[in-house]
Design a protein around this motif. Structure first.
Motif, PDB file in Angstrom:
ATOM      1  N   SER A  85       0.859  -1.190   0.000  1.00 54.00           N
ATOM      2  CA  SER A  85       0.000   0.000   0.000  1.00 54.00           C
ATOM      3  C   SER A  85       0.892   1.236   0.000  1.00 54.00           C
ATOM      4  O   SER A  85       1.489   1.608   1.017  1.00 54.00           O
ATOM      5  CB  SER A  85      -0.894   0.006   1.254  1.00 54.00           C
ATOM      6  OG  SER A  85      -1.739  -1.130   1.271  1.00 54.00           O
ATOM      7  N   LEU A  86       1.036   1.824  -1.141  1.00 52.68           N
ATOM      8  CA  LEU A  86       1.854   3.010  -1.316  1.00 52.68           C
ATOM      9  C   LEU A  86       1.023   4.099  -1.945  1.00 52.68           C
ATOM     10  O   LEU A  86       0.118   3.832  -2.758  1.00 52.68           O
ATOM     11  CB  LEU A  86       3.082   2.725  -2.201  1.00 52.68           C
ATOM     12  CG  LEU A  86       4.084   1.667  -1.734  1.00 52.68           C
ATOM     13  CD1 LEU A  86       5.109   1.428  -2.826  1.00 52.68           C
ATOM     14  CD2 LEU A  86       4.774   2.125  -0.445  1.00 52.68           C
ATOM     15  N   ASP A  87       1.330   5.354  -1.520  1.00 50.19           N
ATOM     16  CA  ASP A  87       0.664   6.440  -2.230  1.00 50.19           C
ATOM     17  C   ASP A  87       1.329   6.604  -3.586  1.00 50.19           C
ATOM     18  O   ASP A  87       2.313   5.903  -3.926  1.00 50.19           O
ATOM     19  CB  ASP A  87       0.698   7.731  -1.392  1.00 50.19           C
ATOM     20  CG  ASP A  87       2.109   8.166  -1.034  1.00 50.19           C
ATOM     21  OD1 ASP A  87       3.076   7.794  -1.815  1.00 50.19           O
ATOM     22  OD2 ASP A  87       2.360   8.857  -0.030  1.00 50.19           O
ATOM     23  N   GLN A  88       0.841   7.514  -4.317  1.00 49.63           N
ATOM     24  CA  GLN A  88       1.307   7.683  -5.703  1.00 49.63           C
ATOM     25  C   GLN A  88       2.767   8.082  -5.730  1.00 49.63           C
ATOM     26  O   GLN A  88       3.538   7.592  -6.559  1.00 49.63           O
ATOM     27  CB  GLN A  88       0.444   8.734  -6.401  1.00 49.63           C
ATOM     28  CG  GLN A  88       0.771   8.876  -7.891  1.00 49.63           C
ATOM     29  CD  GLN A  88      -0.179   9.836  -8.578  1.00 49.63           C
ATOM     30  OE1 GLN A  88      -1.088  10.433  -7.921  1.00 49.63           O
ATOM     31  NE2 GLN A  88      -0.009   9.997  -9.869  1.00 49.63           N
ATOM     32  N   THR A  89       3.177   8.948  -4.829  1.00 52.87           N
ATOM     33  CA  THR A  89       4.579   9.400  -4.827  1.00 52.87           C
ATOM     34  C   THR A  89       5.516   8.268  -4.442  1.00 52.87           C
ATOM     35  O   THR A  89       6.575   8.052  -5.084  1.00 52.87           O
ATOM     36  CB  THR A  89       4.741  10.562  -3.836  1.00 52.87           C
ATOM     37  OG1 THR A  89       3.874  11.643  -4.219  1.00 52.87           O
ATOM     38  CG2 THR A  89       6.198  11.064  -3.820  1.00 52.87           C
ATOM     39  N   GLN A  90       5.160   7.517  -3.436  1.00 52.47           N
ATOM     40  CA  GLN A  90       5.990   6.396  -3.001  1.00 52.47           C
ATOM     41  C   GLN A  90       6.124   5.341  -4.103  1.00 52.47           C
ATOM     42  O   GLN A  90       7.191   4.753  -4.334  1.00 52.47           O
ATOM     43  CB  GLN A  90       5.396   5.769  -1.732  1.00 52.47           C
ATOM     44  CG  GLN A  90       5.509   6.670  -0.518  1.00 52.47           C
ATOM     45  CD  GLN A  90       4.775   6.104   0.689  1.00 52.47           C
ATOM     46  OE1 GLN A  90       3.744   5.371   0.540  1.00 52.47           O
ATOM     47  NE2 GLN A  90       5.212   6.505   1.905  1.00 52.47           N
ATOM     48  N   ARG A  91       4.940   5.089  -4.779  1.00 53.84           N
ATOM     49  CA  ARG A  91       4.971   4.090  -5.863  1.00 53.84           C
ATOM     50  C   ARG A  91       5.885   4.554  -6.990  1.00 53.84           C
ATOM     51  O   ARG A  91       6.598   3.758  -7.611  1.00 53.84           O
ATOM     52  CB  ARG A  91       3.547   3.846  -6.359  1.00 53.84           C
ATOM     53  CG  ARG A  91       3.444   2.680  -7.383  1.00 53.84           C
ATOM     54  CD  ARG A  91       1.979   2.434  -7.681  1.00 53.84           C
ATOM     55  NE  ARG A  91       1.274   1.950  -6.495  1.00 53.84           N
ATOM     56  CZ  ARG A  91       1.338   0.731  -6.044  1.00 53.84           C
ATOM     57  NH1 ARG A  91       2.069  -0.166  -6.668  1.00 53.84           N
ATOM     58  NH2 ARG A  91       0.627   0.409  -4.956  1.00 53.84           N
ATOM     59  N   HIS A  92       5.847   5.881  -7.232  1.00 55.38           N
ATOM     60  CA  HIS A  92       6.705   6.435  -8.291  1.00 55.38           C
ATOM     61  C   HIS A  92       8.168   6.227  -7.928  1.00 55.38           C
ATOM     62  O   HIS A  92       8.964   5.803  -8.775  1.00 55.38           O
ATOM     63  CB  HIS A  92       6.392   7.924  -8.463  1.00 55.38           C
ATOM     64  CG  HIS A  92       7.315   8.619  -9.422  1.00 55.38           C
ATOM     65  ND1 HIS A  92       7.296   8.389 -10.780  1.00 55.38           N
ATOM     66  CD2 HIS A  92       8.289   9.567  -9.199  1.00 55.38           C
ATOM     67  CE1 HIS A  92       8.216   9.117 -11.347  1.00 55.38           C
ATOM     68  NE2 HIS A  92       8.835   9.886 -10.385  1.00 55.38           N
ATOM     69  N   TYR A  93       8.534   6.474  -6.669  1.00 53.31           N
ATOM     70  CA  TYR A  93       9.908   6.275  -6.225  1.00 53.31           C
ATOM     71  C   TYR A  93      10.320   4.797  -6.313  1.00 53.31           C
ATOM     72  O   TYR A  93      11.428   4.455  -6.733  1.00 53.31           O
ATOM     73  CB  TYR A  93      10.088   6.778  -4.800  1.00 53.31           C
ATOM     74  CG  TYR A  93      10.005   8.283  -4.672  1.00 53.31           C
ATOM     75  CD1 TYR A  93      10.271   9.127  -5.763  1.00 53.31           C
ATOM     76  CD2 TYR A  93       9.657   8.885  -3.428  1.00 53.31           C
ATOM     77  CE1 TYR A  93      10.167  10.491  -5.607  1.00 53.31           C
ATOM     78  CE2 TYR A  93       9.556  10.268  -3.280  1.00 53.31           C
ATOM     79  CZ  TYR A  93       9.822  11.050  -4.401  1.00 53.31           C
ATOM     80  OH  TYR A  93       9.725  12.415  -4.266  1.00 53.31           O
ATOM     81  N   ALA A  94       9.423   3.913  -5.955  1.00 49.54           N
ATOM     82  CA  ALA A  94       9.730   2.461  -5.979  1.00 49.54           C
ATOM     83  C   ALA A  94       9.922   1.961  -7.413  1.00 49.54           C
ATOM     84  O   ALA A  94      10.792   1.118  -7.707  1.00 49.54           O
ATOM     85  CB  ALA A  94       8.606   1.684  -5.287  1.00 49.54           C
ATOM     86  N   ARG A  95       9.096   2.523  -8.318  1.00 49.64           N
ATOM     87  CA  ARG A  95       9.218   2.097  -9.744  1.00 49.64           C
ATOM     88  C   ARG A  95      10.555   2.560 -10.308  1.00 49.64           C
ATOM     89  O   ARG A  95      11.217   1.835 -11.055  1.00 49.64           O
ATOM     90  CB  ARG A  95       8.043   2.698 -10.548  1.00 49.64           C
ATOM     91  CG  ARG A  95       8.056   2.200 -12.015  1.00 49.64           C
ATOM     92  CD  ARG A  95       6.873   2.813 -12.778  1.00 49.64           C
ATOM     93  NE  ARG A  95       5.620   2.396 -12.234  1.00 49.64           N
ATOM     94  CZ  ARG A  95       4.797   3.195 -11.582  1.00 49.64           C
ATOM     95  NH1 ARG A  95       5.109   4.469 -11.390  1.00 49.64           N
ATOM     96  NH2 ARG A  95       3.648   2.758 -11.094  1.00 49.64           N
ATOM     97  N   ILE A  96      10.965   3.801  -9.935  1.00 49.18           N
ATOM     98  CA  ILE A  96      12.259   4.312 -10.417  1.00 49.18           C
ATOM     99  C   ILE A  96      13.391   3.411  -9.927  1.00 49.18           C
ATOM    100  O   ILE A  96      14.299   3.053 -10.679  1.00 49.18           O
ATOM    101  CB  ILE A  96      12.465   5.765  -9.959  1.00 49.18           C
ATOM    102  CG1 ILE A  96      11.490   6.706 -10.687  1.00 49.18           C
ATOM    103  CG2 ILE A  96      13.911   6.201 -10.214  1.00 49.18           C
ATOM    104  CD1 ILE A  96      11.526   8.156 -10.192  1.00 49.18           C
ATOM    105  N   ALA A  97      13.332   3.015  -8.664  1.00 50.01           N
ATOM    106  CA  ALA A  97      14.390   2.127  -8.119  1.00 50.01           C
ATOM    107  C   ALA A  97      14.389   0.782  -8.811  1.00 50.01           C
ATOM    108  O   ALA A  97      15.455   0.212  -9.132  1.00 50.01           O
ATOM    109  CB  ALA A  97      14.188   1.959  -6.606  1.00 50.01           C
ATOM    110  N   HIS A  98      13.166   0.245  -9.106  1.00 50.35           N
ATOM    111  CA  HIS A  98      13.089  -1.068  -9.782  1.00 50.35           C
ATOM    112  C   HIS A  98      13.638  -0.984 -11.193  1.00 50.35           C
ATOM    113  O   HIS A  98      14.423  -1.852 -11.636  1.00 50.35           O
ATOM    114  CB  HIS A  98      11.622  -1.530  -9.764  1.00 50.35           C
ATOM    115  CG  HIS A  98      11.444  -2.906 -10.338  1.00 50.35           C
ATOM    116  ND1 HIS A  98      11.310  -3.146 -11.687  1.00 50.35           N
ATOM    117  CD2 HIS A  98      11.376  -4.132  -9.731  1.00 50.35           C
ATOM    118  CE1 HIS A  98      11.169  -4.440 -11.903  1.00 50.35           C
ATOM    119  NE2 HIS A  98      11.195  -5.069 -10.685  1.00 50.35           N
ATOM    120  N   GLU A  99      13.260   0.054 -11.945  1.00 46.38           N
ATOM    121  CA  GLU A  99      13.698   0.174 -13.339  1.00 46.38           C
ATOM    122  C   GLU A  99      15.201   0.433 -13.411  1.00 46.38           C
ATOM    123  O   GLU A  99      15.903  -0.100 -14.280  1.00 46.38           O
ATOM    124  CB  GLU A  99      12.939   1.315 -14.010  1.00 46.38           C
ATOM    125  CG  GLU A  99      11.470   0.994 -14.253  1.00 46.38           C
ATOM    126  CD  GLU A  99      10.684   2.176 -14.823  1.00 46.38           C
ATOM    127  OE1 GLU A  99      11.310   3.288 -14.923  1.00 46.38           O
ATOM    128  OE2 GLU A  99       9.549   1.989 -15.198  1.00 46.38           O
TER     129      GLU A  99
END
Length: 439
Positions: A416-430
């Motif tokens: 459960s992440l807000d939009q900003t957190q999800r954006h940060y997590a996607r950047i780290a994954h990519e």
């Protein structure tokens, strides 16, 4: 010897010399008839009891040669001079007075001369060598043998009618007379010389002439005795051998010159040494590189690197033992003191009779750049190998934590992440995925 004969041919009186000649004592000889001691083949000379010796008349003197038989049995030759002793009235013959001289030795010599002459005639006529007898003062032949005639192609009559110079090759006319003059001057007893005669058909005949003098008696001319040997074939062979020798010398000179040009032109150090390793030849490139010449000593011991001496000597000894080509790599010192790698090759020259090594022909080729290139390549390959191993290790070390980061990013995005957190997590994954693809 002296004897008196009765008219019937019996002995009347003999002296001691006659007894010695005939080998009889006086008492025994007086009992014999003249015919008793005459040689059987000469008894016809003793014509009878009442007929004077050898058919001489009572008023004549006789002189003849006769054979008697010595008491020991051998034949003796005698010369008899007989005359008739007459009675007081000067008409009736009373006895013969005979002087007997032993001529056996003279007869032996005469017989020997006859035999020698016969032997000489046989040698003269049948000799394979040419023989000529001539008068030097008249410069002409008196007698020539068949071999001489055959040699020059003339008949005996033709050759004996010619002077010495008539059959001499024109260019050799001065050779014979000058040599023969030494005989007649007494400077030499025998002369030897070579010259050319001119055959009847015109071709030259090479000969060896051996000349000597047969001295004549008082008032008689000296005779030249010449033996002539035909050496035309040997002269042709000699000329052929000389020509072959000259060609061989020329070929050797050409090959030597070619070898010298080749030796000085090839881009190698060329050496020639003897069977005992003595210096024979070094080319210019050898001297330019090493600074040594054929007069230098201990060349190989001085130039080969000390660390390569043992290996080089071992291979050298094996090649000498087996008489096989030599090949080895070693470091050779230049005149600047630096060592460079060379490959040395040598071939032995063997004696054809006993197989011993006469010489070695060899070269030293500079392979220093090649050796350095191999060393550099090996070093480069080793460096590349170290790099690959380093990258493999680094890849493993980076990939392990990176996979953990990507996995954790996946887990965060599933939570459960807000939009900003999800954006940060996607950047780290990519970013982690991109970095893993690069590795």
């Amino acid at each position: 010897g002296v004897a008196l004969f009765r008219m019937d041919g019996s002995w009347l009186q003999v002296n001691r010399t006659l007894c010695h000649i005939l080998g009889y004592p006086e008492s025994e000889l007086l009992k014999l008839h003249l015919a008793d001691i005459a040689h059987p083949h000469d008894r016809h000379l003793i014509t009878g009891i009442s007929v004077p010796i050898n058919g001489c008349g009572h008023n004549s003197k006789c002189s003849f040669e006769n054979r008697f038989i010595h008491k020991s049995g051998h034949t003796i030759w005698v010369h008899l001079n007989s005359s008739v002793a007459k009675s007081y009235n000067g008409e009736d013959p009373v006895y013969f007075v005979v002087h007997i001289c032993d001529i056996s030795e003279r007869k032996r010599i005469e017989q020997q001369l006859v035999e020698n002459r016969s032997r000489f005639e046989g040698i003269f006529e049948h000799s394979p060598l040419g023989i000529g007898l001539g008068y030097f003062d008249k410069k002409r032949w008196v007698r020539v043998n068949p071999a001489f005639c055959s040699m020059l192609g003339y008949t005996r009559e033709e050759l004996e009618s010619k002077e010495f110079g008539d059959t001499t090759y024109p260019d050799d006319k001065d050779i014979g007379p000058s040599e023969l003059q030494k005989l007649f001057d007494g400077r030499e007893s025998v002369v030897h010389f070579q010259k050319r005669y001119l055959h009847k058909d015109g071709h030259p005949v090479w000969v060896n002439v051996d000349g000597s003098i047969l001295k004549g008696g008082p008032g008689e001319p000296h005779i030249l005795l010449a033996t002539v040997t035909n050496i035309t074939d040997s002269k042709k062979l000699e000329d052929s051998l000389l020509e072959s020798k000259e060609k061989l010398v020329q070929r050797v000179a050409d090959r030597t010159r070619e070898f010298s040009v080749l030796a000085e032109s090839i881009p190698h150090l060329l050496w020639v040494i003897g069977g005992n390793k003595e210096n024979i030849y070094f080319n210019r490139r050898w001297t330019e590189y090493t600074g040594t010449t054929v007069d230098s000593v201990d060349v190989w011991e001085t130039l080969i690197h000390p660390d390569d001496q043992g290996m080089s000597n071992k291979i050298w000894d094996e090649c000498i033992k087996n008489k096989e080509p030599y090949g080895v790599e070693y470091r050779l010192k230049g005149k600047d003191g630096n060592y460079q790698w060379h490959i040395s090759r040598g071939i032995p020259l063997l004696d054809q009779e006993d197989g011993t090594i006469l010489k070695w022909f060899g070269t030293c080729t500079n392979i220093h750049d090649y050796k350095e290139a191999i060393r550099a390549r090996a070093e480069a390959e080793q460096s590349a190998r170290y790099k690959s191993e380093f990258l493999a290790n680094m890849s493993h070390e980076i990939r392990t934590p990176l996979n953990g980061i990507i996995g954790m990013a996946d887990l965060l995005m599933d939570g459960s992440l807000d939009q900003t957190q999800r954006h940060y997590a996607r950047i780290a994954h990519e970013s982690g995925t991109s970095l893993l693809n690069i590795i």
